[in-house]
Each structure stands twice: as structure tokens, then as C-alpha cells.
Design a protein around this motif. Structure first.
Motif, PDB file in Angstrom:
ATOM      1  N   LEU A   5       0.823  -1.211   0.000  1.00  9.07           N
ATOM      2  CA  LEU A   5       0.000   0.000   0.000  1.00  9.07           C
ATOM      3  C   LEU A   5       0.858   1.263   0.000  1.00  9.07           C
ATOM      4  CD1 LEU A   5      -3.121   0.492   0.080  1.00  9.07           C
ATOM      5  CD2 LEU A   5      -2.362  -1.875   0.266  1.00  9.07           C
ATOM      6  N   SER A   6       1.993   1.221   0.694  1.00  9.39           N
ATOM      7  CA  SER A   6       2.839   2.418   0.739  1.00  9.39           C
ATOM      8  C   SER A   6       3.340   2.766  -0.667  1.00  9.39           C
ATOM      9  CB  SER A   6       4.009   2.205   1.701  1.00  9.39           C
ATOM     10  OG  SER A   6       4.840   1.136   1.258  1.00  9.39           O
ATOM     11  N   ARG A   7       3.694   1.742  -1.470  1.00  8.42           N
ATOM     12  CA  ARG A   7       4.160   2.009  -2.836  1.00  8.42           C
ATOM     13  C   ARG A   7       3.027   2.499  -3.723  1.00  8.42           C
ATOM     14  NH1 ARG A   7       7.155  -3.804  -3.087  1.00  8.42           N
ATOM     15  NH2 ARG A   7       8.597  -3.447  -1.356  1.00  8.42           N
ATOM     16  N   LEU A   8       1.854   1.843  -3.566  1.00  7.24           N
ATOM     17  CA  LEU A   8       0.718   2.246  -4.387  1.00  7.24           C
ATOM     18  C   LEU A   8       0.288   3.671  -4.073  1.00  7.24           C
ATOM     19  CD1 LEU A   8      -1.511   1.571  -6.414  1.00  7.24           C
ATOM     20  CD2 LEU A   8      -2.841   0.615  -4.518  1.00  7.24           C
ATOM     21  N   TYR A   9       0.130   3.959  -2.779  1.00  2.00           N
ATOM     22  CA  TYR A   9      -0.299   5.299  -2.387  1.00  2.00           C
ATOM     23  C   TYR A   9       0.754   6.339  -2.750  1.00  2.00           C
ATOM     24  CZ  TYR A   9      -4.530   4.045   0.189  1.00  2.00           C
ATOM     25  OH  TYR A   9      -5.785   3.636   0.524  1.00  2.00           O
ATOM     26  N   GLU A  10       2.022   5.963  -2.683  1.00  2.00           N
ATOM     27  CA  GLU A  10       3.069   6.913  -3.031  1.00  2.00           C
ATOM     28  C   GLU A  10       2.944   7.352  -4.489  1.00  2.00           C
ATOM     29  OE1 GLU A  10       7.946   7.351  -2.739  1.00  2.00           O
ATOM     30  OE2 GLU A  10       6.944   5.455  -2.225  1.00  2.00           O
ATOM     31  N   ARG A  11       2.648   6.382  -5.363  1.00  5.03           N
ATOM     32  CA  ARG A  11       2.504   6.725  -6.778  1.00  5.03           C
ATOM     33  C   ARG A  11       1.238   7.552  -7.015  1.00  5.03           C
ATOM     34  NH1 ARG A  11       4.803   1.987 -10.582  1.00  5.03           N
ATOM     35  NH2 ARG A  11       6.756   1.667  -9.469  1.00  5.03           N
ATOM     36  N   GLU A  12       0.143   7.095  -6.410  1.00  9.59           N
ATOM     37  CA  GLU A  12      -1.112   7.811  -6.632  1.00  9.59           C
ATOM     38  C   GLU A  12      -1.039   9.238  -6.084  1.00  9.59           C
ATOM     39  OE1 GLU A  12      -4.181   3.986  -6.411  1.00  9.59           O
ATOM     40  OE2 GLU A  12      -4.028   5.396  -4.735  1.00  9.59           O
ATOM     41  N   ILE A  13      -0.484   9.370  -4.878  1.00  8.87           N
ATOM     42  CA  ILE A  13      -0.448  10.699  -4.243  1.00  8.87           C
ATOM     43  C   ILE A  13       0.521  11.621  -4.964  1.00  8.87           C
ATOM     44  CG2 ILE A  13       0.242  11.882  -2.116  1.00  8.87           C
ATOM     45  CD1 ILE A  13      -0.932   9.498  -0.575  1.00  8.87           C
ATOM     46  N   LYS A  14       1.666  11.094  -5.419  1.00  4.92           N
ATOM     47  CA  LYS A  14       2.608  11.954  -6.134  1.00  4.92           C
ATOM     48  C   LYS A  14       2.017  12.415  -7.460  1.00  4.92           C
ATOM     49  CE  LYS A  14       6.960  10.524  -4.046  1.00  4.92           C
ATOM     50  NZ  LYS A  14       8.315   9.977  -4.249  1.00  4.92           N
ATOM     51  N   LYS A  32       3.506   4.698   7.934  1.00  3.39           N
ATOM     52  CA  LYS A  32       4.296   4.032   6.900  1.00  3.39           C
ATOM     53  C   LYS A  32       3.557   4.017   5.563  1.00  3.39           C
ATOM     54  CE  LYS A  32       6.868  -0.107   5.732  1.00  3.39           C
ATOM     55  NZ  LYS A  32       7.386  -1.402   6.154  1.00  3.39           N
ATOM     56  N   ILE A  33       2.254   3.763   5.587  1.00  8.73           N
ATOM     57  CA  ILE A  33       1.492   3.683   4.333  1.00  8.73           C
ATOM     58  C   ILE A  33       1.446   5.044   3.645  1.00  8.73           C
ATOM     59  CG2 ILE A  33      -0.816   3.306   3.389  1.00  8.73           C
ATOM     60  CD1 ILE A  33      -1.189   1.108   5.487  1.00  8.73           C
ATOM     61  N   PHE A  34       1.230   6.107   4.408  1.00  7.48           N
ATOM     62  CA  PHE A  34       1.102   7.449   3.832  1.00  7.48           C
ATOM     63  C   PHE A  34       2.340   8.302   4.156  1.00  7.48           C
ATOM     64  CE2 PHE A  34      -3.370   6.146   4.367  1.00  7.48           C
ATOM     65  CZ  PHE A  34      -3.822   6.352   3.076  1.00  7.48           C
ATOM     66  N   ARG A  35       3.494   7.694   4.056  1.00 11.35           N
ATOM     67  CA  ARG A  35       4.714   8.427   4.400  1.00 11.35           C
ATOM     68  C   ARG A  35       5.017   9.561   3.429  1.00 11.35           C
ATOM     69  NH1 ARG A  35       8.511   3.211   3.037  1.00 11.35           N
ATOM     70  NH2 ARG A  35       7.934   2.979   0.840  1.00 11.35           N
ATOM     71  N   CYS A  36       4.396   9.543   2.253  1.00 13.59           N
ATOM     72  CA  CYS A  36       4.695  10.578   1.261  1.00 13.59           C
ATOM     73  C   CYS A  36       3.772  11.778   1.378  1.00 13.59           C
ATOM     74  CB  CYS A  36       4.603  10.001  -0.154  1.00 13.59           C
ATOM     75  SG  CYS A  36       2.946   9.426  -0.589  1.00 13.59           S
ATOM     76  N   ILE A  37       2.725  11.707   2.196  1.00 17.00           N
ATOM     77  CA  ILE A  37       1.747  12.804   2.239  1.00 17.00           C
ATOM     78  C   ILE A  37       2.379  14.079   2.778  1.00 17.00           C
ATOM     79  CG2 ILE A  37      -0.307  13.617   3.465  1.00 17.00           C
ATOM     80  CD1 ILE A  37      -1.625  11.023   2.991  1.00 17.00           C
ATOM     81  N   GLU A  38       3.062  13.958   3.911  1.00 19.76           N
ATOM     82  CA  GLU A  38       3.619  15.169   4.530  1.00 19.76           C
ATOM     83  C   GLU A  38       4.667  15.841   3.642  1.00 19.76           C
ATOM     84  OE1 GLU A  38       5.682  16.515   8.774  1.00 19.76           O
ATOM     85  OE2 GLU A  38       4.541  14.634   8.619  1.00 19.76           O
ATOM     86  N   PRO A  39       5.630  15.083   3.059  1.00 20.06           N
ATOM     87  CA  PRO A  39       6.580  15.757   2.149  1.00 20.06           C
ATOM     88  C   PRO A  39       5.906  16.406   0.942  1.00 20.06           C
ATOM     89  CG  PRO A  39       7.415  13.596   2.796  1.00 20.06           C
ATOM     90  CD  PRO A  39       6.018  13.674   3.276  1.00 20.06           C
ATOM     91  N   GLU A  40       4.906  15.715   0.370  1.00 25.30           N
ATOM     92  CA  GLU A  40       4.224  16.282  -0.793  1.00 25.30           C
ATOM     93  C   GLU A  40       3.453  17.542  -0.412  1.00 25.30           C
ATOM     94  OE1 GLU A  40       4.327  15.539  -3.969  1.00 25.30           O
ATOM     95  OE2 GLU A  40       5.761  13.926  -3.658  1.00 25.30           O
ATOM     96  N   LEU A  41       2.807  17.522   0.746  1.00 25.09           N
ATOM     97  CA  LEU A  41       2.106  18.730   1.186  1.00 25.09           C
ATOM     98  C   LEU A  41       3.080  19.878   1.407  1.00 25.09           C
ATOM     99  CD1 LEU A  41      -0.610  17.422   3.679  1.00 25.09           C
ATOM    100  CD2 LEU A  41      -0.996  18.749   1.616  1.00 25.09           C
ATOM    101  N   ASN A  42       4.238  19.557   1.994  1.00 23.79           N
ATOM    102  CA  ASN A  42       5.244  20.604   2.209  1.00 23.79           C
ATOM    103  C   ASN A  42       5.748  21.166   0.883  1.00 23.79           C
ATOM    104  OD1 ASN A  42       5.160  20.531   5.018  1.00 23.79           O
ATOM    105  ND2 ASN A  42       6.649  18.853   5.131  1.00 23.79           N
ATOM    106  N   ASN A  43       5.928  20.285  -0.132  1.00 22.22           N
ATOM    107  CA  ASN A  43       6.355  20.765  -1.457  1.00 22.22           C
ATOM    108  C   ASN A  43       5.294  21.662  -2.082  1.00 22.22           C
ATOM    109  OD1 ASN A  43       8.758  19.362  -1.271  1.00 22.22           O
ATOM    110  ND2 ASN A  43       7.974  17.551  -2.329  1.00 22.22           N
ATOM    111  N   LEU A  44       4.019  21.234  -1.924  1.00 20.19           N
ATOM    112  CA  LEU A  44       2.931  22.042  -2.467  1.00 20.19           C
ATOM    113  C   LEU A  44       2.860  23.395  -1.769  1.00 20.19           C
ATOM    114  CD1 LEU A  44       0.547  21.854  -4.504  1.00 20.19           C
ATOM    115  CD2 LEU A  44      -0.891  21.214  -2.563  1.00 20.19           C
ATOM    116  N   ILE A  45       3.068  23.390  -0.471  1.00 16.42           N
ATOM    117  CA  ILE A  45       3.059  24.647   0.285  1.00 16.42           C
ATOM    118  C   ILE A  45       4.211  25.546  -0.159  1.00 16.42           C
ATOM    119  CG2 ILE A  45       3.416  25.589   2.601  1.00 16.42           C
ATOM    120  CD1 ILE A  45       1.937  23.059   3.627  1.00 16.42           C
TER     121      ILE A  45
END
Length: 919
Positions: free
Chosen positions: A439-448, A610-623
Motif C-alpha cells: 500500500l505504501s508504494r501504491l499510495y506513493e505513486r497515486e499521491i505523487k 508508513k502507508i502514507f509516508r509521502c503525504i507530509e513531504p508532498e504537502l510541504n512541497n505544495l506549500i
């Protein structure tokens, strides 16, 4: 001692219906001598109660008082200390031992002798007398129990009777007989001797009659003895018959004993059989697994709903059989051990089969989601493809894929996951790790991808084809992913190198795209309008609105599927120190017992991290992108993110979503503070042109823009306090730097810079009605008014200079003490000098001077603020005030002279009006 005994009897024992029999003067052994008396007493009423009473003198010493009493039946031992030598010490053993010292050995012996006699007479339980001389313990003649009434042993004779009891009472029958006898004799009372002689004679007569009666009855006695002999013979015969009967009954008794023993053995055998049957029924009922359940565990279909239900029921039945509480001794039975081993084998086989099937389901769902993701990316990258298709529209509309169908399919296995968690935690832990990895890999791709689309929409660029140009082809990529997931040899944790490699490639492409977006978005706030900011606000809100239900749905699924909300605590742990990229849910251990964690909520939050480990970095990049596009975007982000954090904290303050959004909110707050600091720094760095007039300063206009935008954004917002603090910092910076620029201005007068900018600030604050800046609004108005007045006075100056100098001299003479009406007699200030000065300022000269003044003011003031008419009107009022002041001085100092100014107030108004209209 006799007198003391008499006094004690009278004062203490007689009122209590007691008789004092013996007394001894004693003191306690080993302590300061405080004399007291031990008394042996009996009650006068029946039943007789014997006591040992301690009596002591009162503190005043004028009377005796009863201190404590012990019942004689409670006395266990009397210890006289020495049976040979004279010794005044003795011990009495009641509930505790009391040690006494008598005043003399004779008193001690007399008291112990009295105690012994009372014991012999009144107590059935005898007291032990230790170290007592045998001479003191004289045996009294014992009376048989038949001759003594119940509860009363009267066995003291002679002198002993007199020592213990001075008289013996008559019973009721004896008293009645004596009364009848005395009634039959008239002189029984008056002449006792005659009555006694009569009684003696009658006794002799009765004795003689008694002897004669005995002699006369000899014949009857002989007959009686003969009858007795015959009765004895009959008794002997009966005894012989009874003996024969007894022999017969003895044989019957032996037979009955044998029958009884046989019945006992039969009963014991039946009891044992019943207990054995009960134990067998218990084992059969609780440790027998149905054949259908065994078949379901071994061969059940885990893909169909009916098969899952059958396997679930079978697994529950197996768990019940394995967890049955065996009774003592059951575990020693071979059949029980074999059955337990069979259950263990079944559990191991089914757990392995279930874990393998669930892992395949994870892989299948991951592959299907990955295929959909590549389909969407492929269609978007094909030149000329219809962008209105479903998948393309899905991406353009900035939405995240819905995982509800996957969750629905997996929730069918929730009960089986709970069974696996309770029976084989190692496999449960492995499935948990695999699920997080996939799920972490799948969500990472979808969220990015989702965030890339959001960045494109924010910057307004359209580079979808370039974005997906470097992606591998759909078929080969999916195949590579599937092979990486199935690459392990029968283990749950397969090789993920290929998947990681592909993720790195995609991440690199996205990073390069993101950096290009950041470069393209490096614009100034002046190049954007309200529509651009509104678009950013909508995109940012849509991003948060998509992420929030996605995280909540995944968290709800995790808690239900992995059964993390059923118990207060569970085995296994995942600490923050574990590597989220490749770490396991718990550290490896050999014991097979999982490590404990603090709580189920911590477990859920760590899995979500662990599953959504990319959310915070992506939000920070968007900010960061939004902040780089326009620093004022931090206002939108602060309000939106605060609202979402507040909503998440109301649901669960410790949840992953609440924690993540809270961390991002901290970043946004820092950007907001940085935006305020940058504006203050820009105020300090403002440089004004030396050749052009200042006008409204740029940071004053920017504050107006900021305040207007902030008021529209922060309306009814939760973080209004942050904005109020920013307002306070900004307005202070504006005030300080306006004054600084005004001081540095060379072309524009200081008062003009202060007047125009503070008028603009006052107008802005009045229009926006910011409650926290009411004091600053009043201060701005005051500064504007003060500097307007100062500028008017300074610019107007003395338009009638000579006239001003003349009247200043007049006022100086008046100040020196000369009366006003006498000033005209001064040579330098007479009427002729006054007329001479007035003639130098005809109306034409006044109008010319005012016209030059208007042109000068027009050069100083800027057009944006439109204060020229206000300033000109204030100068007109000031000039009229000076005119009136001069007229007043002429009237007071030169009365009746007829001297007047060559122009009037109406002329001044006309001059000012015509000058203003001509320009």
C-alpha cells in the motif's frame, strides 16, 4: 487487719450482697510499693459466685474503693514461689499473670488456703497450686454427687465448714416441717428447753417403734429373699437363651457385613463409572472437531463468500477446541495429547494456507490498482488522445482513486485475520508488513501523481505529455511489479528491489518536473490578481478534501481488518526508530513471542505513518510552491489547514491525519510568519527617489492590500488570533518606517509625507474596521491631523511679513507692561507707521502671494491621496485666523483711528476660491 476486714465488709461487699472470707495486704512485685488488698468473696444469693477482688484506698486516703474483680473460675494457677521457705511473693494466673508481694507470709498462706477451700467446694474445674506446702492443702471429705444438689459440692466438714461457711441453710421442706412442728406446740418459742425435751422424747418413741417394726417384718424379709432366689434362677435361664440367640445373630451379622461391603463396592464402581462417563463426554464434546470443519480447514475455498464463511466457522471451532480448559490429569492422556497435536497441525496448515491466500489477494489488488494507474498515465501521455475520457477526466478533475472496492473485498477476511492474530501472530505480523509495503508504494505513486496535477493546475502549465514521457511501457512495468511481488520462495515478504527501482525512477521524474514548476512559479505578488489567488485557494482546498477521506477510509479499514480496536493492548510493536522504508512491524526475535506495544491506537498510527509516508513531504512541497508563487498564499493555506486540523482533532486528536496535518500546519504558520517578517524587512529596505516627490509609500499600499485580502480570507476563521498578532507587527512597522522615510525625504517636506501616508492608513483602517487596530486607527488620525496642521502653518508662514513684524513689536510692548491703548504713542508703532505698513499689502499683492503658495503646495502633494483641497482649505482658515488677529490688535491698540486693512475676509475667500478653480 480485723478492723479493716470489718470496714471492707460494711462499705464495699455488703451493699453488693457479698461476704468477705479472706483478705491479704499486697503490693505489685518490682514496682513502687502501692499497697492494696486482695479479697476472696462469695455472693449471698444462689447460684453462688466466687470472686477475687482488688481493693485500694482512694487518692485522698479516707475511704476504700473497688478497683477490679476476677471470677475464681478464671484462675488457672496459684504459684506460691517456695513450698519450704517462707516467701511473701505469689502469682495468680488469670488471663495474664499478676505478681504480688504480701505484707506477711501468714497472710499469704491464709489467703491461699481460703482459695483452695473455695475451689474444692464451688468449682468443678480444679485450680493448679504450685509450690504450695501440703499442710495448707488439707483434703476435705468428699461428698458424692447423689447427696449434693446439682451445681453445689458441699464437702467441707467440722472446723473447715465453720471457716468457710458459718451456717448451713435449711431447704424449703425442712423449713415447712419445723413450722408444722412448732405450730403443734404452744411453748415452742417461749420455752425452748421444754420444746427440745419433748422433741427428744418423741424421737426415742419413734426409734423404738422403728426397731419393733423391723423385728416384726423378719418373716416378710425371708419370703422376699426366697422370691429373690427364684428370680435369680429365672434370670440365669434367660441369660442362657440370650446367649444362644446371640450366637445365631452373630452369624447373621457376618453375612450382613459381607452384603454391606459388597453393596459399597458396587456403589463405588457405579460412582467411578459415572465420573468416567462425565470425563469422556467432556472430552468428546469439547475436543471433537466435526469432519466438515476439518475439511473446510484443509480444503476450503478462500475465494468465495460461502467458503470464507465455512472456513471462519471451522477456524472458530478449532480455536475453541484448542483453548478448552482441561481438568487436572487430562493432559496426561495419550488420546488428549494426540488430539491436541492434530489440532496444532490443523492450525499450522490453515494459518499457512490463509496467509498465502491473503498475500496473493494483496498482490492481485496491488497489481490491479497499479494497472489502473498506468492506464491513466498512458492515456494522458498518448498524443491526440481524447482528454475528455474517463481516466483523463479523473486526473484533470484532481481526484484520488477510490480504494473502497478493495477494502470491501478484504473485509470479508476480517474474522479470519482476527483468528490468525490470536493463533499465529508471526504470520499475522508478516501479512501486516506486506500490506504496508504494497500500500505504501501504491499510495506513493497515486499521491505523487495527484500532487503533480495540483501543481500543474496552480502554475497553469500543461506538460502532461512531458511528464509521462519517461514512464516505462504499461505492460512491462506491470509485469515487472508482479514478478517482484511474487519473487519470494514461499515467504510472505518478497523481493521488492525492482519495485523500489521503478519508484526511484518515477520519483526522479517527478522531482525534476516539480523543480521546473517551482522555477516557473517564481513570480511577484503584483503580477497576480484576486482571481489567481482564489484559484489557488480552491485547488488547495480540493487537495485537502481529497486527502482527508482517503486517510480516514484507510484508517477505518486498518482498524477493522487487522482488528486493532478490539483489545486495550496487543503484542507486537513498531517504534519510531524503525526504518519506515524497509523495517518490520516488530524487531526479529527467536522466542516467537511478539514484543508488546503501548496501545492499539499507536499501532494504527504507526501503520498509517508508513502507508502514507509521502503525504507530509508532498504537502510541504505544495506549500513551498504556493508560497513561491505568491507569499500571500500562506494566508489561504493557514485558514484552510487550520480548519482541517480542527476537524481532524475533533474526530481523534491522536490520529495520523490529525498529527500529519498538525505538522504541516506548523510549516504553514512558519511561512506566514516569514511572509510578515519579509514585509517588515521590505519596509525597512525601501529607498525613495531624491528627484521625485514621495507620495503614498509602497509598503503602505501593500499593507492596504494585505489587510483587505486577510479580512476576506480570515472571516470567521479559527486562527484569527494569528492574524491579529500579524496586524500589530505590520502596523508598527508601517508607522516606524513612514516616519523614517519622512525624515530622510529631501524633495517632499516631512509633514507632507507623514500627513498623506497616515491619512491613507486611517482611511484603510476605517474602511476595514479591524477591531484589534482601533488604537492604531486613532493614532493614525491624530498623526495625520497634527502633521496637516504643522504643514499648513509651516507652508503658509507669514504671507504679510512686514505686517507680522509690526504687530509682533506691538505685542512685545504690551507684554512689557504698556497698556494697549498707549501703544500708538510709541514712535515706532504710531498710526502713521501702521498705515505705511498696511499700504504695502494691497489686495493684488495678497492674491499673488496666495497663488504662489497654491502652486508650492500642489508640487508637494501627490495626486493619489487628493488632499490638495483639504490642505488649501486649512491654509485659507489659517490665513483668515491671522487676519482676524491683526484686526483685533488694531481695534484694541488704535481705537478710533479709522485704520483698516486694504482687503477684507470676503476678499480672501474670493482669492482662494478663484485660485483653486483656475488650477
Amino acid at each position: 487487719m480485723t478492723a479493716i476486714k470489718h470496714a471492707l465488709q460494711r462499705d464495699i461487699f455488703t451493699p453488693n450482697d457479698e461476704r468477705l472470707l479472706s483478705i491479704v495486704n499486697v503490693c505489685k512485685a518490682g514496682k513502687k510499693k502501692k499497697n492494696c488488698f486482695l479479697c476472696a468473696t462469695v455472693t449471698t444469693e444462689r447460684p453462688v459466685q466466687v470472686k477475687v477482688v482488688k481493693v485500694k484506698k482512694s487518692d485522698k486516703g479516707d475511704f476504700y474503693k473497688r478497683q477490679i474483680a476476677w471470677a475464681l473460675r478464671d484462675l488457672a494457677v496459684v504459684d506460691a514461689k517456695d513450698a519450704i521457705k517462707e516467701n511473701p511473693e505469689f502469682d495468680l494466673h488469670f488471663e495474664k499473670i499478676y505478681k504480688w508481694v504480701a505484707s506477711s507470709t501468714a497472710e499469704k498462706n491464709a489467703f491461699i488456703s481460703c482459695i483452695w477451700k473455695l475451689n474444692q467446694r464451688y468449682l468443678r474445674k480444679k485450680i493448679d497450686f504450685v509450690n504450695v506446702s501440703s499442710q495448707l492443702l488439707e483434703e476435705l471429705p468428699k461428698v458424692t454427687e447423689e447427696s449434693v444438689p446439682s451445681g453445689e459440692n458441699q464437702s467441707v466438714t467440722g472446723g473447715d465448714e465453720e471457716a468457710v461457711d458459718e451456717y448451713q441453710e435449711l431447704n424449703a421442706r425442712e423449713e415447712q416441717d419445723i413450722e408444722i412442728m412448732m405450730e403443734g406446740c404452744e411453748y415452742a418459742i417461749s420455752n425452748a428447753e421444754a420444746f427440745a425435751e419433748r422433741l427428744s422424747r418423741e424421737l426415742q418413741v419413734l426409734d423404738g417403734a422403728n426397731i419393733q417394726s423391723i423385728m416384726a417384718s423378719e418373716k416378710q424379709v425371708n419370703i422376699l429373699m426366697k422370691l429373690l432366689d427364684e428370680a435369680l434362677k429365672e434370670v440365669d435361664q434367660i441369660e442362657l437363651k440370650l446367649s444362644s440367640y446371640e450366637e445365631m445373630l452373630q452369624s447373621v451379622k457376618e453375612q450382613m457385613d459381607q452384603i454391606s461391603e459388597s453393596n459399597h463396592l458396587i456403589h463405588l464402581s457405579n460412582t467411578n463409572n459415572v465420573k468416567l462417563l462425565s470425563e469422556i463426554e467432556f472430552l468428546v464434546n469439547h475436543m471433537d472437531l466435526a469432519k466438515g470443519h476439518i475439511k473446510a480447514l484443509q480444503e476450503g475455498d478462500l475465494a468465495s463468500s460461502r467458503g470464507i464463511e465455512a472456513c471462519t466457522n471451522a477456524a472458530d471451532a478449532l480455536l475453541q477446541c484448542m483453548n478448552v480448559a482441561l481438568r487436572p490429569g487430562h493432559d496426561m492422556l495419550l488420546a488428549v495429547r494426540q488430539q491436541q497435536q492434530r489440532f496444532s497441525d490443523l492450525r499450522e496448515h490453515f494459518a499457512r494456507r490463509l496467509a498465502s491466500h491473503l498475500n496473493n489477494v494483496f498482490v492481485q489488488q496491488f497489481t490491479q490498482a497499479l494497472l489502473q494507474l498506468y492506464n491513466r498515465s498512458y492515456f494522458l501521455s498518448v498524443p491526440g488522445h481524447d482528454q475528455s475520457s474517463t481516466l483523463a477526466q479523473h486526473s484533470v478533475e484532481l481526484t484520488l482513486p477510490n480504494h473502497h472496492p478493495f477494502h470491501r473485498d478484504l473485509l470479508r477476511y476480517a474474522k479470519l485475520m482476527e483468528w490468525l492474530k490470536n493463533t499465529d501472530y508471526g504470520k499475522y505480523e508478516g501479512l501486516t508488513k506486506n500490506y504496508m509495503d504494497y500500500l505504501s508504494r501504491l499510495y506513493e505513486r497515486e499521491i505523487k501523481d495527484f500532487f503533480e496535477v495540483a501543481k500543474i493546475k496552480m502554475t497553469g502549465t500543461t506538460k502532461e505529455s512531458k511528464k509521462f514521457a519517461t514512464l516505462p511501457r504499461k505492460e512491462s512495468a506491470v509485469k515487472q511489479e508482479t514478478e517482484s511481488l511474487h519473487g519470494s520462495s514461499g515467504k510472505l515478504t518478497g523481493s521488492t528491489s525492482s519495485l523500489n527501482k521503478l519508484s526511484v525512477q518515477s520519483s526522479g521524474n517527478r522531482r525534476s518536473q516539480s523543480s521546473s514548476l517551482l522555477d516557473m512559479g517564481n513570480m511577484s505578488a503584483s503580477d497576480l490578481d484576486v482571481a489567481d489567488r482564489t484559484k489557488f485557494d480552491k485547488i488547495f482546498e480540493q487537495v485537502l478534501s481529497e486527502l482527508e477521506p482517503l486517510c480516514l477510509a484507510e484508517q477505518d479499514f486498518i482498524s477493522k481488518f487487522f482488528k486493532l480496536q478490539q483489545h486495550q493492548s496487543m503484542p507486537g510493536t513498531m517504534t519510531e526508530a524503525d526504518d519506515l522504508d524497509g523495517g518490520t512491524l516488530s524487531r526479529p526475535h527467536n522466542s516467537g513471542t511478539p514484543l508488546p506495544v503501548s496501545s492499539e491506537k499507536d499501532m494504527i498510527r504507526q501503520m498509517m505513518t508508513k502507508i502514507f509516508r509521502c503525504i507530509e513531504p508532498e504537502l510541504n512541497n505544495l506549500i513551498a510552491l504556493g508560497d513561491k508563487i505568491d507569499s500571500f498564499n500562506s494566508l489561504y493555506m493557514l485558514v484552510k489547514m487550520s480548519h482541517h486540523v480542527w476537524t481532524a482533532q475533533n474526530v481523534d486528536p491522536a490520529s495520523f491525519l490529525s498529527t500529519t496535518l498538525g505538522n504541516v500546519l506548523v510549516t504553514i504558520k512558519r511561512n506566514f510568519d516569514k511572509c510578515i517578517s519579509n514585509q517588515i524587512r521590505q519596509m525597512e529596505e525601501v529607498k525613495i527617489s531624491k528627484k521625485s516627490k514621495v507620495g503614498i509609500l509602497p509598503f503602505v499600499a501593500e499593507f492596504e492590500e494585505f489587510a483587505g485580502l486577510a479580512e476576506s480570507i480570515f472571516k470567521n476563521a479559527e486562527r484569527r488570533g494569528d492574524l491579529d498578532k500579524a496586524y500589530t507587527k505590520l502596523i508598527r512597522g508601517v508607522f516606524v518606517n513612514v516616519e523614517k522615510v519622512a525624515n530622510e525625504s529631501q524633495k517632499t517636506p516631512r509633514d507632507v509625507v507623514m500627513m498623506e501616508n497616515f491619512h491613507h492608513i486611517f482611511a484603510t483602517l476605517s474602511r476595514l474596521k479591524i477591531s484589534c487596530l482601533e488604537a492604531e486607527k486613532k493614532e493614525a488620525k491624530q498623526k495625520y491631523t497634527d502633521h496637516l496642521q504643522s504643514y499648513v502653518i509651516y507652508s503658509l508662514g507669514q504671507p504679510l511679513e512686514k505686517l507680522n513684524h509690526f504687530f509682533e513689536g506691538v505685542e512685545a510692548r504690551v507684554a512689557q507692561g504698556i497698556r494697549e491703548e498707549e501703544v500708538s504713542y510709541q514712535l515706532a508703532f504710531n498710526k502713521q507707521e501702521l498705515r505705511k505698513v498696511i499700504k504695502e499689502y494691497p489686495g493684488k499683492e495678497v492674491k499673488k502671494g496666495l497663488d504662489n503658495l497654491y502652486k508650492k503646495v500642489d508640487k508637494h502633494l501627490c495626486e493619489e491621496e487628493n488632499l490638495l483641497q483639504v490642505v488649501w482649505h486649512s491654509m485659507q482658515d489659517e490665513f483668515i485666523r491671522q487676519y482676524k488677529h491683526f484686526e483685533g490688535l488694531i481695534a484694541r491698540c488704535y481705537p478710533g483711528s479709522g485704520v483698516t486693512m486694504e482687503f477684507t475676509i470676503q476678499d480672501i475667500l474670493d482669492y482662494c476660491s478663484s485660485i483653486a478653480q483656475s488650477h
